[in-house]
Scaffold this motif. Structure first.
Motif, PDB file in Angstrom:
ATOM      1  N   ALA A  43      62.931  48.842  73.168  1.00 22.99           N
ATOM      2  CA  ALA A  43      63.362  47.697  73.973  1.00 22.99           C
ATOM      3  C   ALA A  43      62.711  47.763  75.351  1.00 22.99           C
ATOM      4  O   ALA A  43      62.671  48.821  75.985  1.00 22.99           O
ATOM      5  N   GLY A  44      62.175  46.642  75.779  1.00 18.99           N
ATOM      6  CA  GLY A  44      61.562  46.581  77.099  1.00 18.99           C
ATOM      7  C   GLY A  44      60.098  46.959  77.139  1.00 18.99           C
ATOM      8  O   GLY A  44      59.460  46.890  78.198  1.00 18.99           O
ATOM      9  N   SER A  45      59.541  47.383  75.997  1.00 18.19           N
ATOM     10  CA  SER A  45      58.131  47.784  75.969  1.00 18.19           C
ATOM     11  C   SER A  45      57.226  46.561  75.945  1.00 18.19           C
ATOM     12  O   SER A  45      57.639  45.458  75.576  1.00 18.19           O
TER      13      SER A  45
ATOM     14  N   PRO B 237      57.296  49.652  81.614  1.00 19.35           N
ATOM     15  CA  PRO B 237      58.094  50.236  82.706  1.00 19.35           C
ATOM     16  C   PRO B 237      58.152  51.758  82.562  1.00 19.35           C
ATOM     17  O   PRO B 237      58.066  52.294  81.446  1.00 19.35           O
ATOM     18  N   ASP B 238      58.290  52.442  83.652  1.00 19.59           N
ATOM     19  CA  ASP B 238      58.352  53.910  83.638  1.00 19.59           C
ATOM     20  C   ASP B 238      59.491  54.412  82.752  1.00 19.59           C
ATOM     21  O   ASP B 238      59.374  55.461  82.113  1.00 19.59           O
ATOM     22  N   THR B 239      60.581  53.676  82.713  1.00 17.50           N
ATOM     23  CA  THR B 239      61.723  54.100  81.901  1.00 17.50           C
ATOM     24  C   THR B 239      61.378  54.119  80.415  1.00 17.50           C
ATOM     25  O   THR B 239      61.886  54.961  79.664  1.00 17.50           O
TER      26      THR B 239
ATOM     27  N   CYS C 100      58.712  57.634  75.488  1.00 17.28           N
ATOM     28  CA  CYS C 100      57.809  57.346  74.365  1.00 17.28           C
ATOM     29  C   CYS C 100      56.752  58.435  74.223  1.00 17.28           C
ATOM     30  O   CYS C 100      55.871  58.571  75.081  1.00 17.28           O
ATOM     31  N   PRO C 101      56.792  59.230  73.152  1.00 23.33           N
ATOM     32  CA  PRO C 101      55.797  60.297  72.970  1.00 23.33           C
ATOM     33  C   PRO C 101      54.399  59.759  72.681  1.00 23.33           C
ATOM     34  O   PRO C 101      53.418  60.507  72.769  1.00 23.33           O
TER      35      PRO C 101
ATOM     36  N   LYS D 138      50.318  58.994  78.660  1.00 16.32           N
ATOM     37  CA  LYS D 138      50.520  60.435  78.465  1.00 16.32           C
ATOM     38  C   LYS D 138      49.368  61.070  77.697  1.00 16.32           C
ATOM     39  O   LYS D 138      48.888  62.156  78.029  1.00 16.32           O
ATOM     40  N   ILE D 139      48.938  60.400  76.636  1.00 15.41           N
ATOM     41  CA  ILE D 139      47.932  60.984  75.737  1.00 15.41           C
ATOM     42  C   ILE D 139      46.559  61.051  76.388  1.00 15.41           C
ATOM     43  O   ILE D 139      45.817  62.014  76.174  1.00 15.41           O
TER      44      ILE D 139
END
Length: 440
Positions: free
Chosen positions: A233-235, A243-245, A250-251, A256-257
């Protein structure tokens, strides 16, 4: 006994010449052998549509301008000007150059999988046999020291007769997302099914260790998690806009990758796939515009994220191959081989990688297989990339296909088993090998 009979190289001081067809990550790695061992190999031609990669190889190997091509067909039209070709094009573009260069008499080093369809594989094998050229398909895992050690133990009779092999390929959660959700192999019609692309190595190893023909195969699989219904939700459609949240939970976040890795100074794979010059600016731009910045939950990927293949071989021995995307380790295979007198346990990446338990003595023996110390880019797959090229060049010098672990017949057999397994999955049935050696 002459030198060739003794297994020694004939004229090892005369470098073999090669044309590089496809100058991507794998092509660069294989051709780098020439930069490291110029007395053994010289790259005299390159075929690559992308300017940066083509120019890089041309400069590195000092290739004359007349031997630098955007299209491999132009090189194939010329009179033969090298001993061999390294074909490292995308999977669905293997057949064309393989057959064309075979007809010209070039020996061939071919990246795996051999081709994306059963018919294309058969046509390549026919072409190399008809033109009497040496073919090495890059099943590099056969050149890993632990793989050879397992084969040695089995052949010695130490564990008796093999009755079962249980083989797991942990693809790796972000590796799968990179290659099979966002990357070049995310859609079957653009490449092939994930079992062939990722696990033709593993099917080949099972056949190698069994040393028998497979008679029956079945398979089950699924594409799990990477669906719109799993979208947080919110992606958003692109990770950098999330959003940062959302990103923090999210892996599979591309930030991040890729971006976080580059910020920490890591500029190799997988970030090196995104752009020619790896830095924060270029990676950020690639994530904003390219496929690697897309949310994994709204892509058009359709290949299996996990699959199991069941096999029965001549004499009744069985094997199970498990491919799983959702793992912490990347391609560090886990293998259990059960024999009538003992068992072998392999944890690739662990020390020791190979353990043998003897039923008679009730004791375990550890085997510390010696890996190659060759560094990147030849050090891929624990040095097996280096050993693959080395064996291929020795086969050329000695004009002896048997110097190569995976020639046309062995490779075709394991590839046909991959195609049969996928057909068994799709048709939800067991396929049997008939008298002609085909699965039906």
């Amino acid at each position: 006994m002459d030198k060739q009979e003794a297994g020694q190289d004939i004229r090892p001081d005369v470098p073999k010449t090669a044309i590089l067809v496809g100058a991507g990550q794998r092509g660069h790695g294989y051709s780098y052998y020439a930069a490291t061992f110029p007395k053994e190999l010289k790259i005299v031609g390159v075929c690559e549509p992308r300017d940066y990669h083509r120019d890089y190889e041309a400069t590195l190997h000092r290739i004359p301008p007349e031997n630098v091509f955007k299209d491999w067909k132009k090189a194939a039209e010329r009179d033969k000007f090298a001993d061999c070709v390294f074909i490292c094009t995308p999977d669905r573009l293997h057949k064309g150059p393989a057959i064309a260069f075979a007809k010209k008499g070039y020996h061939i080093l071919l990246e795996k999988p051999m081709a994306a369809t059963e018919e294309d594989c058969k046509e390549i094998v026919s072409a190399v046999k008809e033109n009497n050229v040496i073919l090495s398909v890059c099943h590099v895992m056969r050149y890993m020291s632990w793989v050879k050690k397992v084969k040695e133990i089995i052949d010695s009779g130490e564990i008796g007769e093999v009755v079962n092999i249980n083989h797991t390929e942990p693809v790796g959660y972000y590796h799968f997302a990179h290659c099979f959700v966002r990357g070049n192999w995310h859609k079957e019609e653009d490449s092939s099914f994930s079992l062939l692309v990722k696990c033709c190595h593993d099917v080949d190893l099972i056949c190698y260790w069994m040393s028998k023909k497979c008679n029956k195969v079945s398979s089950f699989g699924n594409l799990s998690h990477f669906h719109k219904t799993d979208k947080p939700a919110g992606s958003t459609r692109r990770c950098l806009d999330c959003p940062d949240t959302v990103q923090s939970s999210c892996p599979y976040s591309a930030k991040k990758i890729y971006l976080d890795m580059v910020e920490k100074g890591h500029k190799g794979w997988p970030a090196s796939v995104l752009c020619d010059v790896v830095d924060i600016e270029n990676i950020t731009d690639a994530l904003k515009k390219g496929p690697y910045g897309k949310c994994v939950y709204i892509n058009d990927n359709d290949v299996m994220s996990h699959q199991v293949v069941n096999m029965q071989f001549e004499g009744g021995a069985t094997a199970t191959l498990q491919m799983v995307a959702f793992t912490s380790k990347i391609s560090e295979r886990e293998v259990k081989i059960y024999g009538t007198k003992g068992e072998i346990t392999v944890r690739h990446g662990a020390l020791p990688p190979v353990r043998v338990f003897n039923f008679l003595t009730q004791k375990s023996v550890s085997h510390f297989a010696q890996e190659s110390m060759i560094v990147s880019p030849l050090g891929g797959n624990d040095g097996a990339d280096y050993n693959t090229i080395k064996a291929f060049l020795k086969a050329l010098r000695n004009e002896d296909q048997t110097e190569i672990e995976t020639g046309p017949d062995e490779t075709l057999a394991s590839h046909l088993l991959c195609f049969a397994a996928e057909r068994a999955r799709i048709e939800n049935r067991v396929l049997n090998r008939n008298s002609k050696g085909e699965f039906e």
